[in-house]
Design a protein around this motif. Structure first.
Motif, PDB file in Angstrom:
ATOM      1  N   VAL A  48      -2.269  49.057 -24.576  1.00  0.00           N
ATOM      2  CA  VAL A  48      -3.330  49.951 -24.099  1.00  0.00           C
ATOM      3  C   VAL A  48      -3.402  49.882 -22.579  1.00  0.00           C
ATOM      4  O   VAL A  48      -3.503  50.918 -21.892  1.00  0.00           O
ATOM      5  CB  VAL A  48      -4.682  49.582 -24.755  1.00  0.00           C
ATOM      6  N   ASN A  49      -3.350  48.678 -22.063  1.00  0.00           N
ATOM      7  CA  ASN A  49      -3.392  48.533 -20.600  1.00  0.00           C
ATOM      8  C   ASN A  49      -2.198  49.227 -19.951  1.00  0.00           C
ATOM      9  O   ASN A  49      -2.335  49.879 -18.904  1.00  0.00           O
ATOM     10  CB  ASN A  49      -3.432  47.054 -20.204  1.00  0.00           C
ATOM     11  N   TYR A  50      -1.053  49.092 -20.566  1.00  0.00           N
ATOM     12  CA  TYR A  50       0.151  49.749 -20.027  1.00  0.00           C
ATOM     13  C   TYR A  50      -0.032  51.258 -20.063  1.00  0.00           C
ATOM     14  O   TYR A  50       0.307  51.947 -19.087  1.00  0.00           O
ATOM     15  CB  TYR A  50       1.384  49.332 -20.831  1.00  0.00           C
ATOM     16  N   GLN A  51      -0.572  51.766 -21.198  1.00  0.00           N
ATOM     17  CA  GLN A  51      -0.776  53.212 -21.335  1.00  0.00           C
ATOM     18  C   GLN A  51      -1.810  53.693 -20.297  1.00  0.00           C
ATOM     19  O   GLN A  51      -1.645  54.792 -19.742  1.00  0.00           O
ATOM     20  CB  GLN A  51      -1.248  53.555 -22.748  1.00  0.00           C
ATOM     21  N   GLU A  52      -2.834  52.889 -20.072  1.00  0.00           N
ATOM     22  CA  GLU A  52      -3.848  53.281 -19.096  1.00  0.00           C
ATOM     23  C   GLU A  52      -3.234  53.318 -17.679  1.00  0.00           C
ATOM     24  O   GLU A  52      -3.561  54.188 -16.881  1.00  0.00           O
ATOM     25  CB  GLU A  52      -5.031  52.303 -19.125  1.00  0.00           C
ATOM     26  N   ASP A  53      -2.374  52.366 -17.431  1.00  0.00           N
ATOM     27  CA  ASP A  53      -1.739  52.311 -16.120  1.00  0.00           C
ATOM     28  C   ASP A  53      -0.734  53.442 -15.951  1.00  0.00           C
ATOM     29  O   ASP A  53      -0.505  53.937 -14.861  1.00  0.00           O
ATOM     30  CB  ASP A  53      -1.060  50.969 -15.901  1.00  0.00           C
ATOM     31  N   TYR A  54      -0.106  53.839 -17.017  1.00  0.00           N
ATOM     32  CA  TYR A  54       0.925  54.874 -16.967  1.00  0.00           C
ATOM     33  C   TYR A  54       0.284  56.210 -16.755  1.00  0.00           C
ATOM     34  O   TYR A  54       0.505  57.061 -16.052  1.00  0.00           O
ATOM     35  CB  TYR A  54       1.708  54.857 -18.268  1.00  0.00           C
ATOM     36  N   GLU A  83      -3.609  45.183 -26.869  1.00  0.00           N
ATOM     37  CA  GLU A  83      -4.338  45.275 -25.599  1.00  0.00           C
ATOM     38  C   GLU A  83      -3.372  45.491 -24.443  1.00  0.00           C
ATOM     39  O   GLU A  83      -3.642  46.273 -23.522  1.00  0.00           O
ATOM     40  CB  GLU A  83      -5.173  44.004 -25.370  1.00  0.00           C
TER      41      GLU A  83
END
Length: 94
Positions: free
Chosen positions: A88-94, A85
């Motif tokens: 995923v959050n990091y990827q969404e933020d990136y 999670e």
């Protein structure tokens, strides 16, 4: 009453008393045999129950060990989910 009559009467009473005692002894022997049979059955039942208890204790130990292993696996999977999670959050933020 003469002495012979008293003697015969006492012997007759003695035989009657001995017969009554023999009947009581036979009845007691029968009851003892029944009681011994019941005790033997109870011993067998108790031994069976003890064997079942030992088996059940062993099964409980196996299940507890399995439960512990499953709990460790669940905790590991939860940690993996948290990590994923975060990724995923990091990827969404990136």
């Amino acid at each position: 009453m003469d002495l012979d009559a008293v003697k015969l009467l006492l012997e007759a009473n003695l035989r009657a008393f001995q017969s009554a005692i023999d009947v009581v002894i036979d009845q007691l022997k029968g009851r003892i045999q029944i009681t011994e049979g019941i005790i033997t059955d109870l011993i067998k039942s108790l031994e069976f129950s003890q064997s079942e208890i030992v088996d059940l204790k062993n099964q409980v130990k196996v299940l507890q060990n399995s439960n512990t292993e499953k709990q460790v696996e669940i905790n590991s999977l939860k940690a993996t989910i948290v990590e994923l999670e975060q990724r995923v959050n990091y990827q969404e933020d990136y």
